[in-house]
Design a protein around this motif. Sequence first.
Motif, PDB file in Angstrom:
ATOM      1  N   LEU A 191       0.838  -1.199   0.000  1.00 35.99           N
ATOM      2  CA  LEU A 191       0.000   0.000   0.000  1.00 35.99           C
ATOM      3  C   LEU A 191       0.872   1.249   0.000  1.00 35.99           C
ATOM      4  N   ARG A 192       0.544   2.188  -0.856  1.00 38.19           N
ATOM      5  CA  ARG A 192       1.310   3.429  -0.952  1.00 38.19           C
ATOM      6  C   ARG A 192       0.579   4.613  -0.337  1.00 38.19           C
ATOM      7  N   HIS A 193      -0.736   4.484  -0.131  1.00 45.61           N
ATOM      8  CA  HIS A 193      -1.519   5.557   0.486  1.00 45.61           C
ATOM      9  C   HIS A 193      -1.373   5.439   1.999  1.00 45.61           C
ATOM     10  N   ALA A 194      -0.611   6.344   2.614  1.00 49.17           N
ATOM     11  CA  ALA A 194      -0.246   6.227   4.029  1.00 49.17           C
ATOM     12  C   ALA A 194      -1.460   6.221   4.950  1.00 49.17           C
ATOM     13  N   VAL A 195      -2.423   7.110   4.714  1.00 51.77           N
ATOM     14  CA  VAL A 195      -3.597   7.201   5.591  1.00 51.77           C
ATOM     15  C   VAL A 195      -4.425   5.919   5.509  1.00 51.77           C
ATOM     16  N   TYR A 196      -4.669   5.440   4.296  1.00 51.56           N
ATOM     17  CA  TYR A 196      -5.438   4.209   4.118  1.00 51.56           C
ATOM     18  C   TYR A 196      -4.712   3.022   4.759  1.00 51.56           C
ATOM     19  N   LYS A 197      -3.392   2.998   4.629  1.00 52.58           N
ATOM     20  CA  LYS A 197      -2.604   1.922   5.214  1.00 52.58           C
ATOM     21  C   LYS A 197      -2.739   1.909   6.728  1.00 52.58           C
ATOM     22  N   ARG A 198      -2.677   3.096   7.355  1.00 50.16           N
ATOM     23  CA  ARG A 198      -2.800   3.161   8.823  1.00 50.16           C
ATOM     24  C   ARG A 198      -4.189   2.730   9.276  1.00 50.16           C
ATOM     25  N   ILE A 199      -5.220   3.102   8.499  1.00 47.61           N
ATOM     26  CA  ILE A 199      -6.590   2.710   8.863  1.00 47.61           C
ATOM     27  C   ILE A 199      -6.735   1.191   8.815  1.00 47.61           C
ATOM     28  N   VAL A 200      -6.229   0.569   7.746  1.00 49.95           N
ATOM     29  CA  VAL A 200      -6.310  -0.884   7.603  1.00 49.95           C
ATOM     30  C   VAL A 200      -5.537  -1.576   8.729  1.00 49.95           C
ATOM     31  N   GLN A 201      -4.358  -1.053   9.038  1.00 49.84           N
ATOM     32  CA  GLN A 201      -3.559  -1.641  10.114  1.00 49.84           C
ATOM     33  C   GLN A 201      -4.291  -1.563  11.440  1.00 49.84           C
ATOM     34  N   THR A 202      -4.862  -0.409  11.744  1.00 46.20           N
ATOM     35  CA  THR A 202      -5.568  -0.219  13.016  1.00 46.20           C
ATOM     36  C   THR A 202      -6.747  -1.171  13.132  1.00 46.20           C
ATOM     37  N   ILE A 203      -7.532  -1.277  12.063  1.00 48.87           N
ATOM     38  CA  ILE A 203      -8.704  -2.158  12.083  1.00 48.87           C
ATOM     39  C   ILE A 203      -8.283  -3.616  12.255  1.00 48.87           C
TER      40      ILE A 203
END
Length: 295
Positions: free
Chosen positions: A95-107
């Motif tokens: 994943l290159r989109h940092a915000v989306y990556k953090r959201i997926v990781q958190t979930i």
Amino acid sequence: MHRFYYYLIIPGMLYFLIFDYIPMFGIIVAFKDISPFEGVSAIFTSEWVGFKHFIRFWNSYYFWNVMRNTLLISGYKLLFGFPASILLALLLNELRHAVYKRIVQTISYLPHFISTVVVAGLAMMVLSTDGGMVNAIIVQFGGQPIHFLGDPTYFRSVLIISHVWQTIGWGSILYLAAMTGIDPGLYEAAKMDGAGRTRQAWHITLPGIAPVIVILLILSIGGLLNAGFEKVLLLYSPAVYEVADIIDTYVYREGLSKLDYSFATAVGLFKNVLAMFLILGANYMAKKMNQTGIW
């Protein structure tokens, strides 16, 4: 100068000393006949009976059933849960989109912090035949409600799916951390050679995290006899004993329900000795294949 660093390890050492090493003295109970009504002094005064309780377990009607269930449930968890964390880490790494990556990781991490009791309660609610979401969908499509937790056909699947859901995110953390240590120049060279992301992941990322994978696999094999006591105890019932009764639940029933402490201790000791040989064997095989072991 270094004494402050030594002070930091004191709490950890005290934890293992108090909760792991001192209780090991209690294994002598497995070689004696002790009644819970005789008091603590019975540990020292009761007669030695040798391997009586071990032989009783090996000849027990439940022996093969609890061994089979323990190995199957743990084996399925290892088969589906272990590679799932690696796959999630590889996908997150792409994943290159940092915000989306953090959201997926958190979930994906959140289920790890949910209590096993809460997870068991959620499973009961979702799979209930009286208003459960899964059965509501089945009925909506013209099917009949299924008693997932009371049917031996589905019980193990419920355990495995809930285990993967609860551990996949947390298990990916170590792999993601290991990926940060891979030389970015390797990816640049691979791109110049025309390698796509899939080939980069297969030929660079996976070999780069192979030592971590091997170490975690060895530790997982060592814990192969830990099939998830808490969740099984909370979800199972006599209707599914045939497929759900594991060594730990058997020890619980014999030791706490029937107060047969000596027999329960013998079964627990047998399990831990067997686990020790599993982890030694896994480490030996890793060394034979020129991989990194745990020692």
